[in-house]
Motif scaffolding. Structure first.
Motif, mmCIF file in Angstrom:
data_model
loop_
_atom_site.group_PDB
_atom_site.id
_atom_site.type_symbol
_atom_site.label_atom_id
_atom_site.label_comp_id
_atom_site.label_asym_id
_atom_site.label_seq_id
_atom_site.Cartn_x
_atom_site.Cartn_y
_atom_site.Cartn_z
ATOM 1 N N GLN A 194 50.408 -67.666 2.415
ATOM 2 C CA GLN A 194 50.780 -68.226 3.624
ATOM 3 C C GLN A 194 51.112 -69.848 3.605
ATOM 4 O O GLN A 194 51.448 -69.949 2.568
ATOM 5 N N LYS A 195 50.864 -70.364 4.489
ATOM 6 C CA LYS A 195 51.491 -71.868 4.640
ATOM 7 C C LYS A 195 50.790 -72.639 3.870
ATOM 8 O O LYS A 195 51.446 -73.782 3.126
ATOM 9 N N TYR A 196 49.553 -72.477 3.339
ATOM 10 C CA TYR A 196 48.573 -73.369 2.497
ATOM 11 C C TYR A 196 48.001 -72.532 1.197
ATOM 12 O O TYR A 196 47.629 -71.443 1.283
ATOM 13 N N ILE A 236 45.949 -64.916 -4.173
ATOM 14 C CA ILE A 236 47.365 -64.284 -4.248
ATOM 15 C C ILE A 236 47.684 -63.171 -5.075
ATOM 16 O O ILE A 236 48.588 -62.559 -5.065
ATOM 17 N N ASP A 237 46.835 -63.174 -6.264
ATOM 18 C CA ASP A 237 46.808 -62.156 -7.368
ATOM 19 C C ASP A 237 45.645 -62.140 -8.159
ATOM 20 O O ASP A 237 44.781 -63.323 -8.129
ATOM 21 N N GLN A 238 45.181 -60.868 -8.659
ATOM 22 C CA GLN A 238 43.766 -60.885 -9.199
ATOM 23 C C GLN A 238 43.635 -61.812 -10.388
ATOM 24 O O GLN A 238 42.487 -62.307 -10.344
ATOM 25 N N ASP A 239 44.567 -61.957 -11.307
ATOM 26 C CA ASP A 239 44.288 -63.084 -12.155
ATOM 27 C C ASP A 239 44.732 -64.635 -12.047
ATOM 28 O O ASP A 239 44.934 -65.262 -12.990
ATOM 29 N N ALA A 240 45.471 -64.817 -10.851
ATOM 30 C CA ALA A 240 46.074 -66.069 -10.708
ATOM 31 C C ALA A 240 45.063 -67.124 -10.192
ATOM 32 O O ALA A 240 45.333 -68.432 -10.761
ATOM 33 N N PHE A 279 44.278 -69.301 -3.951
ATOM 34 C CA PHE A 279 44.032 -68.789 -2.721
ATOM 35 C C PHE A 279 44.850 -69.369 -1.516
ATOM 36 O O PHE A 279 45.614 -70.635 -1.663
ATOM 37 N N THR A 280 44.931 -68.797 -0.555
ATOM 38 C CA THR A 280 45.908 -69.244 0.452
ATOM 39 C C THR A 280 45.133 -68.844 1.715
ATOM 40 O O THR A 280 44.520 -68.026 2.109
ATOM 41 N N HIS A 281 46.018 -69.527 2.749
ATOM 42 C CA HIS A 281 45.201 -69.463 4.294
ATOM 43 C C HIS A 281 46.551 -70.027 5.136
ATOM 44 O O HIS A 281 47.304 -70.889 4.668
ATOM 45 N N ASP A 282 46.451 -69.395 6.458
ATOM 46 C CA ASP A 282 47.600 -69.974 7.082
ATOM 47 C C ASP A 282 47.417 -71.359 7.938
ATOM 48 O O ASP A 282 47.953 -71.898 8.757
ATOM 49 N N GLU A 283 46.070 -72.029 7.831
ATOM 50 C CA GLU A 283 45.617 -73.171 8.015
ATOM 51 C C GLU A 283 44.812 -73.945 7.098
ATOM 52 O O GLU A 283 44.573 -73.681 6.123
ATOM 53 N N ILE A 284 45.034 -75.315 7.564
ATOM 54 C CA ILE A 284 44.468 -76.511 6.621
ATOM 55 C C ILE A 284 42.975 -76.340 6.791
ATOM 56 O O ILE A 284 42.405 -76.606 7.855
ATOM 57 N N ILE A 285 42.341 -76.130 5.744
ATOM 58 C CA ILE A 285 40.659 -76.197 5.687
ATOM 59 C C ILE A 285 40.270 -76.843 4.685
ATOM 60 O O ILE A 285 40.809 -77.393 3.672
ATOM 61 N N LYS A 286 38.728 -77.222 4.776
ATOM 62 C CA LYS A 286 38.284 -78.179 3.812
ATOM 63 C C LYS A 286 37.690 -77.260 2.729
ATOM 64 O O LYS A 286 36.840 -76.230 3.071
ATOM 65 N N PHE A 287 38.086 -77.520 1.528
ATOM 66 C CA PHE A 287 38.185 -76.514 0.445
ATOM 67 C C PHE A 287 37.566 -77.315 -0.713
ATOM 68 O O PHE A 287 38.017 -78.361 -1.053
ATOM 69 N N PRO A 288 36.671 -76.704 -1.532
ATOM 70 C CA PRO A 288 36.292 -77.097 -2.687
ATOM 71 C C PRO A 288 37.338 -77.154 -3.959
ATOM 72 O O PRO A 288 37.189 -76.363 -4.900
ATOM 73 N N GLY A 289 38.199 -77.826 -3.696
ATOM 74 C CA GLY A 289 39.342 -77.836 -4.696
ATOM 75 C C GLY A 289 40.632 -78.593 -4.249
ATOM 76 O O GLY A 289 40.696 -79.560 -3.096
ATOM 77 N N LEU A 320 56.072 -75.088 0.357
ATOM 78 C CA LEU A 320 57.474 -75.381 0.806
ATOM 79 C C LEU A 320 58.280 -74.243 0.660
ATOM 80 O O LEU A 320 59.277 -74.015 1.435
ATOM 81 N N SER A 321 58.213 -73.826 -0.721
ATOM 82 C CA SER A 321 59.011 -72.465 -0.855
ATOM 83 C C SER A 321 58.581 -71.558 -1.956
ATOM 84 O O SER A 321 57.549 -72.228 -2.832
#
Length: 389
Positions: A271-273, A299-303, A306-316, A322-323
């Motif tokens: 997604q976007k983020y 995004i994949d089991q071993d990658a 992580f992804t989300h369509d909004e900006i969140i406060k994340f531990p990382g 962009l593409s």
């Protein structure tokens, strides 16, 4: 302990040479009747304290131990964090060392006892406790022997066992530590309501859980995205274990979860983020719990991205995508080759070094290329810009 080191002119001289190479300083002549090695030790101590122990650097009556003791001790950030975990009135440190942890504990506990086996190090630590007006009671001797001989009980018993033994240079099992806490758990529980054990981040969490009884908490402590230590909190009444992953000296939120809970992992489309977990979470490997708590998809089991369509406060770290395109070297070279990009690999066959060579990338602080994989799609390159460290 040489009290000549406390003379104001010596302190002023050392501060004048604060940024000098210690090896060069050792070989120079100095205007004091003090051994060059002792002066160099104090210079190294001031240099370390300037960044690692500000509470010591700011006090002109502090004497520093040899470099090996400085390197083995906690940073002030981690010491303060440890002192915040368990509330109580009395605590004892059985492996006191230089005493940085105890200086922090003394601000949280009304009674703090420091035990150190090495006579020289204990003398230095005791002097520094008085210089800081910390109220810490210090004794020279073996911590386990002290605990055996006393009838005192404590709200907290703390140990930082040595990770260097005759058997191994890098102890990765609790049995390789000195003292071996697995042999003294009954004694520890007789004298303490709660036990806190600091170990190397190399220690395997699953192995530690097998060797320790009544683990109520595990803290994975990172500072600026480098895991520094594991803290094991033992309580006789505990039947469950909570894990906390923290990244000190950042504004990232802490991450907590219960060990052995069965949480399914959620995979989802990019997604976007894009979100990259910090080093403490990577050590925990608790990716399903992370996904559930922060409502992000992997995004994949071993990658391990992580992804989300909004900006969140994340531990990382957080990135705006962009593409994204399939990994086809000729296409990637045409679009990004010889450009300035930070490179990250996750579940990708080539190393960062080799990718930089192949595509002739230069460094960049915010423009990123992730060479990774997406479930159902295979190897991809994600172009993203960093928005949070």
């Amino acid at each position: 302990m040489n009290h000549q080191l406390l003379q104001p002119q010596v302190r002023a001289y050392l501060l004048q040479h604060l940024h000098e190479n210690a090896a060069v300083f050792l070989l120079r002549s100095h205007p004091f009747e003090i051994d060059n090695k002792e002066l160099a030790e104090q210079l190294i101590g001031l240099q370390k304290a300037h960044s690692k122990f500000p509470i010591l650097f700011e006090n002109d009556q502090v004497i520093y131990p040899p470099k090996v003791n400085l390197e083995q001790t906690s940073s002030w950030e981690t010491a303060v964090y440890k002192a915040s975990i368990i509330k109580g009135n009395s605590m004892i440190d059985l492996t006191g060392g230089m005493g940085i942890d105890d200086i922090a504990f003394a601000k949280a506990y009304s009674k703090t006892i420091h035990i150190e086996l090495d006579p020289t190090l204990q003398e230095i630590a005791s002097h520094n406790f008085k210089a800081l007006n910390s109220g810490i009671e210090s004794h020279q001797g073996d911590g386990i022997s002290f605990l055996t001989s006393t009838d005192q009980t404590f709200d907290l018993i703390y140990l930082d066992p040595s990770r260097k033994t005759a058997a191994t240079n890098k102890a990765i099992l609790l049995a390789d530590y000195e003292p071996d806490v697995t042999k003294h758990q009954n004694l520890l529980f007789e004298r303490g309501a709660t036990i806190m054990i600091k170990t190397s981040p190399m220690l395997d969490i699953t192995a530690g859980m097998r060797q320790l009884a009544h683990v109520s908490q595990i803290h994975i402590v990172a500072v600026k995205n480098e895991v520094k230590e594991l803290l094991w909190i033992l309580n006789r009444n505990s039947t469950k274990t909570q894990v906390t992953a923290v990244n000190l000296a950042t504004d990232q939120p802490n991450f907590k979860y219960m060990l052995d809970q069965d949480t399914p992992i959620e995979l989802g489309a990019l997604q976007k983020y894009l979100y990259e977990p910090n080093a403490a979470i990577m050590k925990s490997q608790a990716f399903a719990e992370l996904s559930a708590q922060f409502q992000v998809s992997k995004i994949d089991q071993d990658a391990h991205l992580f992804t989300h369509d909004e900006i969140i406060k994340f531990p990382g770290r957080s990135f705006e995508v962009l593409s994204v395109q399939d990994y086809k070297p000729k296409v990637i070279k045409r679009q990004f080759g010889k450009g300035a990009h930070a490179v990250v690999t996750r579940n990708f066959r080539e190393s960062v070094k080799k990718i930089r060579t192949i595509f002739n990338f230069t460094e960049h602080e915010t423009n990123y290329l992730f060479f990774t994989s997406i479930a159902g799609r295979g190897p991809v390159v994600i172009e993203a810009i960093k928005i949070q460290s």
